[in-house]
Design a protein around this motif. Structure first.
Motif, PDB file in Angstrom:
ATOM      1  N   TYR A   1       0.739  -1.246  -0.030  1.00  0.00           N
ATOM      2  CA  TYR A   1       0.144   0.096  -0.146  1.00  0.00           C
ATOM      3  C   TYR A   1       0.855   1.114   0.000  1.00  0.00           C
ATOM      4  O   TYR A   1       0.428   2.255   0.110  1.00  0.00           O
ATOM      5  CB  TYR A   1      -1.041  -0.089   1.109  1.00  0.00           C
ATOM      6  CG  TYR A   1      -2.080  -0.979   0.919  1.00  0.00           C
ATOM      7  CD1 TYR A   1      -3.330  -0.518   0.490  1.00  0.00           C
ATOM      8  CD2 TYR A   1      -2.052  -2.379   1.396  1.00  0.00           C
ATOM      9  CE1 TYR A   1      -4.480  -1.497   0.075  1.00  0.00           C
ATOM     10  CE2 TYR A   1      -3.221  -3.324   1.323  1.00  0.00           C
ATOM     11  CZ  TYR A   1      -4.154  -2.603   0.620  1.00  0.00           C
ATOM     12  OH  TYR A   1      -5.159  -3.867   0.250  1.00  0.00           O
TER      13      TYR A   1
ATOM     14  N   LYS B   1     -14.523  -7.332   6.797  1.00  0.00           N
ATOM     15  CA  LYS B   1     -15.009  -6.059   6.423  1.00  0.00           C
ATOM     16  C   LYS B   1     -16.428  -6.387   5.637  1.00  0.00           C
ATOM     17  O   LYS B   1     -16.525  -7.256   5.083  1.00  0.00           O
ATOM     18  CB  LYS B   1     -14.320  -5.426   5.251  1.00  0.00           C
ATOM     19  CG  LYS B   1     -12.916  -4.543   5.740  1.00  0.00           C
ATOM     20  CD  LYS B   1     -12.974  -3.673   6.607  1.00  0.00           C
ATOM     21  CE  LYS B   1     -13.691  -2.244   6.140  1.00  0.00           C
ATOM     22  NZ  LYS B   1     -13.642  -1.142   7.147  1.00  0.00           N
TER      23      LYS B   1
ATOM     24  N   PRO C   1     -13.335  -0.302   1.521  1.00  0.00           N
ATOM     25  CA  PRO C   1     -13.120   1.044   2.112  1.00  0.00           C
ATOM     26  C   PRO C   1     -13.229   2.045   0.824  1.00  0.00           C
ATOM     27  O   PRO C   1     -12.866   1.663  -0.426  1.00  0.00           O
ATOM     28  CB  PRO C   1     -11.620   1.025   2.395  1.00  0.00           C
ATOM     29  CG  PRO C   1     -11.217  -0.424   2.621  1.00  0.00           C
ATOM     30  CD  PRO C   1     -12.134  -1.346   1.841  1.00  0.00           C
TER      31      PRO C   1
ATOM     32  N   SER D   1     -10.496   7.725   0.714  1.00  0.00           N
ATOM     33  CA  SER D   1     -10.343   8.035   2.005  1.00  0.00           C
ATOM     34  C   SER D   1      -9.150   7.714   2.656  1.00  0.00           C
ATOM     35  O   SER D   1      -8.353   6.980   1.735  1.00  0.00           O
ATOM     36  CB  SER D   1     -11.283   7.376   2.955  1.00  0.00           C
ATOM     37  OG  SER D   1     -10.950   5.743   3.030  1.00  0.00           O
TER      38      SER D   1
ATOM     39  N   PHE E   1      -5.824   6.305   4.091  1.00  0.00           N
ATOM     40  CA  PHE E   1      -5.282   4.658   4.649  1.00  0.00           C
ATOM     41  C   PHE E   1      -5.502   4.621   6.074  1.00  0.00           C
ATOM     42  O   PHE E   1      -4.893   5.560   6.745  1.00  0.00           O
ATOM     43  CB  PHE E   1      -4.038   4.394   3.889  1.00  0.00           C
ATOM     44  CG  PHE E   1      -3.609   3.025   4.264  1.00  0.00           C
ATOM     45  CD1 PHE E   1      -3.757   2.135   3.445  1.00  0.00           C
ATOM     46  CD2 PHE E   1      -2.843   2.762   5.349  1.00  0.00           C
ATOM     47  CE1 PHE E   1      -3.236   0.805   3.651  1.00  0.00           C
ATOM     48  CE2 PHE E   1      -2.410   1.512   5.870  1.00  0.00           C
ATOM     49  CZ  PHE E   1      -2.712   0.595   4.822  1.00  0.00           C
TER      50      PHE E   1
ATOM     51  N   TRP F   1      -8.949  -0.711   7.058  1.00  0.00           N
ATOM     52  CA  TRP F   1      -9.169  -1.078   5.909  1.00  0.00           C
ATOM     53  C   TRP F   1      -9.372  -2.557   5.958  1.00  0.00           C
ATOM     54  O   TRP F   1      -9.763  -3.069   4.859  1.00  0.00           O
ATOM     55  CB  TRP F   1      -8.343  -0.382   4.882  1.00  0.00           C
ATOM     56  CG  TRP F   1      -8.271   0.805   4.525  1.00  0.00           C
ATOM     57  CD1 TRP F   1      -9.139   2.090   5.177  1.00  0.00           C
ATOM     58  CD2 TRP F   1      -7.771   1.525   3.280  1.00  0.00           C
ATOM     59  NE1 TRP F   1      -9.065   2.887   4.243  1.00  0.00           N
ATOM     60  CE2 TRP F   1      -8.102   2.801   3.026  1.00  0.00           C
ATOM     61  CE3 TRP F   1      -6.999   0.872   2.324  1.00  0.00           C
ATOM     62  CZ2 TRP F   1      -7.977   3.694   2.119  1.00  0.00           C
ATOM     63  CZ3 TRP F   1      -6.657   1.812   1.297  1.00  0.00           C
ATOM     64  CH2 TRP F   1      -6.983   3.020   1.032  1.00  0.00           C
TER      65      TRP F   1
END
Length: 461
Positions: free
Chosen positions: A272, A307, A311, A315, A317, A321
């Protein structure tokens, strides 16, 4: 008292507190400004009832009577923190002699009553001038922290044998850089991970100084380890719990005890594009300066599930998430604090340390129950806090079981000795063995204080 649960010889019975939360005298004795003094000045509305850190519980002036009370209720150990901004106003330069005298007096008074001083170097209270430079975002501040630690070892290491670099280092990361409940109120995961990484480097550098000075004692860190329980055994829930554990426990536990960061966490942050900046030689410093002992703060479990929604890609990080928080139906609650009470969590933490972290010597450095409007339970001049006694009993029962199963657990400290100021909650929830009257600063023992005295005297209950 018939003793059903006997603890090992020389078990530590006591409590914990921190400089900003109990000292008061925020602008006295030559103390510099820390981030709490500054934030309160700027936004007093964000603090419960507008109460700031100036006076708190006045330990700065009342430490002698307070330490005497600790002795009266069976303490053989007490953890407090040194305020970096008090000892070295501004965080660098000259040592403040008034602060040296104060901390010397506190240490000597504790020793006079055979109470072992456990000294923590950092409890959320960055000097304002250092935060202006970016706080632990900045490598220069890391070096200054190590220098401050060295000063403390030089000044007090002849008498203090139990040292801790940081208390709950993840909290300033979460509060200051992810979720906006601490100053500097930044929401930026890249900065958050940089601060987290630099904090562990700062801890390792402090430990390196400690070892070079050959102090006869131990040095550790205090982590709030929160077991991450999955909603179910479904692979998606298990993965969510595993990732929550990576972010909130292993990110600090692994480098502190094992000397390296979890590979999976590194891979995830790489994927990421949120890996912090580092130098290769830092990793050697972290590897070679692991802790001797681990303080464990435990209040509540973390329950998570997979989840429900993807996400929003626009938005910021966040660790969130990768999981959703889960409220387990039928859970036992502390209704005043909104926290789940799950005593077995303390056992699960210790078994994990035994199985995966070389059974490192550890102790419960904080555990406690905050209750609002505690005067409701006042009877004949004393707060009858049976709920706190039951809370402690429940956790000690599971701690005892962990010890019986070979966990290397050496003590139990309640948060906290007397009601103290909490970061944004001020005096909303009371935690102490002693209640504090904010008008008069008078201390009154609660029922739990007398119960704890018996436990300490019997080394069990």
């Amino acid at each position: 008292m018939t003793v059903q649960y006997k603890f090992p010889d020389n078990f530590w019975w006591g409590s914990a507190a921190s400089a900003t939360q109990m000292e008061g005298a925020a602008h006295e004795g030559g103390k510099g400004e820390n981030i709490w003094d500054h934030w309160y000045k700027r936004e007093p509305n964000r603090f419960f009832d507008g109460v700031g850190p100036e006076t708190t519980s006045d330990f700065y002036y009342r430490y002698k009577e307070d330490i005497q009370r600790m002795k009266e209720i069976g303490h053989n150990s007490f953890r407090f923190s040194i305020s970096w901004a008090r000892l070295i106003p501004g965080g660098e330069g000259e040592v403040n002699q008034e602060a040296v005298n104060f901390y010397n007096d506190v240490i000597n008074e504790l020793l006079k009553y055979d109470i072992e001083p456990f000294v923590n170097l950092y409890h959320f209270d960055m000097p304002k001038e250092q935060q202006d430079k970016g706080g632990f975002e900045n490598r220069d501040v890391v070096a200054l922290f190590a220098e401050y630690a060295k000063q403390c070892f030089d000044l007090f290491g002849d008498r203090v044998k139990m040292w801790f670099t940081f208390n709950e280092p993840i909290v300033p990361v979460e509060g200051g850089y992810l979720y906006d409940f601490h100053y500097p109120n930044i929401v930026d995961a890249q900065k958050a991970f940089q601060v987290a990484y630099h904090t562990m480097l700062a801890s390792a550098l402090a430990i390196s100084h400690f070892r070079k000075l050959d102090i006869k004692g131990q040095i550790g860190i205090i982590l709030n380890l929160t077991p991450s329980y999955p909603r179910s055994q479904h692979p998606a829930d298990l993965k969510a719990a595993h990732r929550a554990d990576l972010f909130f426990n292993r990110s600090f536990l692994d480098p502190a005890v094992l000397g390296e960061f979890p590979t999976e966490l590194i891979e995830l942050l790489k994927e990421y594009e949120h890996l912090p900046a580092y130098k290769e030689e830092d990793l050697t410093v972290i590897k070679e300066n692991t802790v001797d002992i681990l303080g464990v703060n435990y209040y509540q479990p973390r329950r998570v599930k997979a989840k429900d929604h993807v996400p929003n890609p626009d938005s910021p990080f966040m660790p969130d998430w990768f999981f959703d928080n889960y409220e387990m139906p039928g859970r036992k609650m502390n209704p005043y604090r909104g926290w789940e009470i799950y005593e077995k969590g303390i056992y699960d933490i210790m078994i994990n340390l035994k199985n995966n972290y070389g059974n490192i010597p550890s102790f419960i450095s904080e555990n406690g129950m905050g209750v609002q409007d505690e005067h409701r339970f006042l009877k004949d001049g004393r707060i009858e806090d049976d709920y706190r006694i039951n809370f402690i009993k429940g956790h000690l029962t599971w701690l005892h079981k962990a010890i019986e199963e070979g966990c290397h657990t050496k003590g139990y400290h309640l948060w906290t000795f007397m009601d103290n100021w909490s970061w944004m909650n001020a005096y909303k929830n009371r935690y102490g063995f002693y209640s504090v009257n904010l008008e008069t600063q008078e201390r009154t023992a609660k029922k739990s204080a007398y119960w704890f005295k018996e436990v300490a005297e019997n080394n069990g209950f």
